[in-house]
Design an enzyme around this catalytic site. Sequence first.
Site, PDB file in Angstrom:
ATOM      1  N   TYR A   1      -0.901  -0.702   9.986  1.00 17.26           N
ATOM      2  CA  TYR A   1      -1.492  -1.134   8.514  1.00 17.26           C
ATOM      3  C   TYR A   1      -0.501  -0.385   8.010  1.00 17.26           C
ATOM      4  CZ  TYR A   1      -3.212  -1.284   4.081  1.00 17.26           C
ATOM      5  OH  TYR A   1      -4.088  -1.391   2.266  1.00 17.26           O
ATOM      6  N   SER A  11       0.975  -1.202  -0.550  1.00 20.53           N
ATOM      7  CA  SER A  11       0.080   0.304   0.153  1.00 20.53           C
ATOM      8  C   SER A  11       0.959   0.797  -0.087  1.00 20.53           C
ATOM      9  CB  SER A  11      -0.785   0.159   0.944  1.00 20.53           C
ATOM     10  OG  SER A  11      -1.626   1.406   1.417  1.00 20.53           O
TER      11      SER A  11
HETATM   12  P1  NAP Z   1     -11.934  -4.859   0.444  1.00 17.96           P
HETATM   13  O1  NAP Z   1     -12.836  -4.658  -0.824  1.00 17.96           O
HETATM   14  O2  NAP Z   1     -12.195  -5.365   1.952  1.00 17.96           O
HETATM   15  O3  NAP Z   1     -11.419  -6.570   0.075  1.00 17.96           O
HETATM   16  C1  NAP Z   1     -11.047  -7.362   1.276  1.00 17.96           C
HETATM   17  C2  NAP Z   1     -10.752  -8.535   0.880  1.00 17.96           C
HETATM   18  O4  NAP Z   1      -9.827  -9.647   0.867  1.00 17.96           O
HETATM   19  C3  NAP Z   1     -12.297  -9.261   0.471  1.00 17.96           C
HETATM   20  O5  NAP Z   1     -12.571  -9.896  -1.098  1.00 17.96           O
HETATM   21  C4  NAP Z   1     -12.435 -10.467   1.654  1.00 17.96           C
HETATM   22  O6  NAP Z   1     -12.688 -11.404   1.534  1.00 17.96           O
HETATM   23  C5  NAP Z   1     -10.889 -10.583   2.065  1.00 17.96           C
HETATM   24  N1  NAP Z   1     -10.628 -11.229   3.081  1.00 17.96           N
HETATM   25  C6  NAP Z   1     -10.139 -10.946   4.332  1.00 17.96           C
HETATM   26  N2  NAP Z   1      -9.836 -11.406   5.549  1.00 17.96           N
HETATM   27  C7  NAP Z   1      -9.499 -12.501   4.833  1.00 17.96           C
HETATM   28  C8  NAP Z   1      -8.781 -13.200   5.372  1.00 17.96           C
HETATM   29  N3  NAP Z   1      -8.353 -12.986   6.630  1.00 17.96           N
HETATM   30  N4  NAP Z   1      -8.732 -15.019   5.118  1.00 17.96           N
HETATM   31  C9  NAP Z   1      -9.207 -14.486   2.813  1.00 17.96           C
HETATM   32  N5  NAP Z   1     -10.308 -13.506   2.323  1.00 17.96           N
HETATM   33  C10 NAP Z   1      -9.613 -12.327   3.158  1.00 17.96           C
HETATM   34  O7  NAP Z   1     -10.143  -4.681  -0.124  1.00 17.96           O
HETATM   35  P2  NAP Z   1      -9.351  -4.297  -1.286  1.00 17.96           P
HETATM   36  O8  NAP Z   1     -10.004  -2.360  -1.281  1.00 17.96           O
HETATM   37  O9  NAP Z   1     -10.519  -4.840  -2.029  1.00 17.96           O
HETATM   38  O10 NAP Z   1      -7.758  -4.515  -1.122  1.00 17.96           O
HETATM   39  C11 NAP Z   1      -7.213  -5.312  -1.452  1.00 17.96           C
HETATM   40  C12 NAP Z   1      -5.557  -5.019  -1.457  1.00 17.96           C
HETATM   41  O11 NAP Z   1      -6.056  -4.081  -1.416  1.00 17.96           O
HETATM   42  C13 NAP Z   1      -5.133  -5.165   0.780  1.00 17.96           C
HETATM   43  O12 NAP Z   1      -3.856  -6.449   1.012  1.00 17.96           O
HETATM   44  C14 NAP Z   1      -5.786  -4.136   0.507  1.00 17.96           C
HETATM   45  O13 NAP Z   1      -4.767  -4.026   1.738  1.00 17.96           O
HETATM   46  C15 NAP Z   1      -4.929  -4.128  -0.477  1.00 17.96           C
HETATM   47  N6  NAP Z   1      -5.040  -2.046  -0.581  1.00 17.96           N
HETATM   48  C16 NAP Z   1      -6.489  -1.775  -0.730  1.00 17.96           C
HETATM   49  C17 NAP Z   1      -6.336  -0.027  -0.591  1.00 17.96           C
HETATM   50  C18 NAP Z   1      -7.058   0.179  -1.402  1.00 17.96           C
HETATM   51  O14 NAP Z   1      -8.027   1.743  -0.935  1.00 17.96           O
HETATM   52  N7  NAP Z   1      -8.757  -0.338  -1.304  1.00 17.96           N
HETATM   53  C19 NAP Z   1      -5.046   0.815  -0.819  1.00 17.96           C
HETATM   54  C20 NAP Z   1      -3.836   0.233  -0.853  1.00 17.96           C
HETATM   55  C21 NAP Z   1      -3.888  -1.240  -0.489  1.00 17.96           C
HETATM   56  P3  NAP Z   1     -14.971 -11.935   1.997  1.00 17.96           P
HETATM   57  O15 NAP Z   1     -15.514 -11.331   0.910  1.00 17.96           O
HETATM   58  O16 NAP Z   1     -15.224 -12.646   2.217  1.00 17.96           O
HETATM   59  O17 NAP Z   1     -15.080 -10.865   3.323  1.00 17.96           O
END
Ligand code: NAP
Length: 248
Positions: free
Chosen positions: A161, A147
């Site tokens: 985080y 991130s």
């Molecule tokens: P999100 O919309 O919150 O989705 C999270 C996903 O992770 C969901 O599919 C969830 O499954 C799954 N998950 C959570 N805990 C889990 C576990 N213990 N085992 C298996 N699966 C699990 O997140 P996102 O925004 O798409 O983020 C994806 C990645 O990008 C993450 O690593 C996040 O830190 C990184 N990131 C995101 C942003 C942003 O702005 N969105 C910025 C920087 C980095 P369920 O649907 O079953 O709950």
Amino acid sequence: MSHPSKGIMVVTGGSRGIGAAISLLAAGRGYDVCINYSTHGDRAQGIAAQIEEIGQKAMIFQADVSQEAEVADMFRAVDNKLGPVSALVNNAGISGGSARVDELDGHALDLMFHINIKGTFLCCKEALLRMSTRHGGKGGGIVNFSSAAARLGAAGRNVHYAASKAAINTLTFGLAQEVAAEGIRVNAISPGMITTEMQDPERLARMTPMLPMQRAGSPEEVAQAALWLLSDEASYVSGTVLGVSGAR
Ligand code: NAP
């Protein structure tokens, strides 16, 4: 009817957000996909149905990536249903809640570090056992999720985080060197603000005018970067952290 496969991809947290966009784009590029999820089986099933409409094979698998036995079961199920994994996207992650360091709760810290860091290590291990020429595999690619917070620090809300994502950068750099001669490339993506359920909508609206491009990124824009890193076009790219942060 299924189309021939370009490879077999495991996407952790593929049920929604960035992971769902990666799963769909991967299918569009000819991969068969295992969509891992934690609680939202209905949404994982919806993504799998879309992948099958595209003409690729899909499976869903519920596994908490921080649990060693569940991760091992998932990769065995992929072996049996799709074949040996050739691409792993370690996308699953949680923010661990918003708190200053002097407000942090140890239990929440354990949970977040276990999912974000230990989960990524465990999935890498299972993928390496199948991909590495050292273990009789044919090579492959890994994309981890960092991130922009790892660089920005996220003071006042998310230092914990940010620190978990800094660990992912080091894992990426070190592991890439460890397996570079074994047919495996390891990279990370470092997204900025992306419109998913991980972002608090009010904060997103408040921050948007201050972002360099005056907009957040979309999950699809992140997916394009992930698929490029896994493609032959990136054949000499390994050990790098690619920012997808709109100049943030
Ligand atoms: P999100 O919309 O919150 O989705 C999270 C996903 O992770 C969901 O599919 C969830 O499954 C799954 N998950 C959570 N805990 C889990 C576990 N213990 N085992 C298996 N699966 C699990 O997140 P996102 O925004 O798409 O983020 C994806 C990645 O990008 C993450 O690593 C996040 O830190 C990184 N990131 C995101 C942003 C942003 O702005 N969105 C910025 C920087 C980095 P369920 O649907 O079953 O709950």
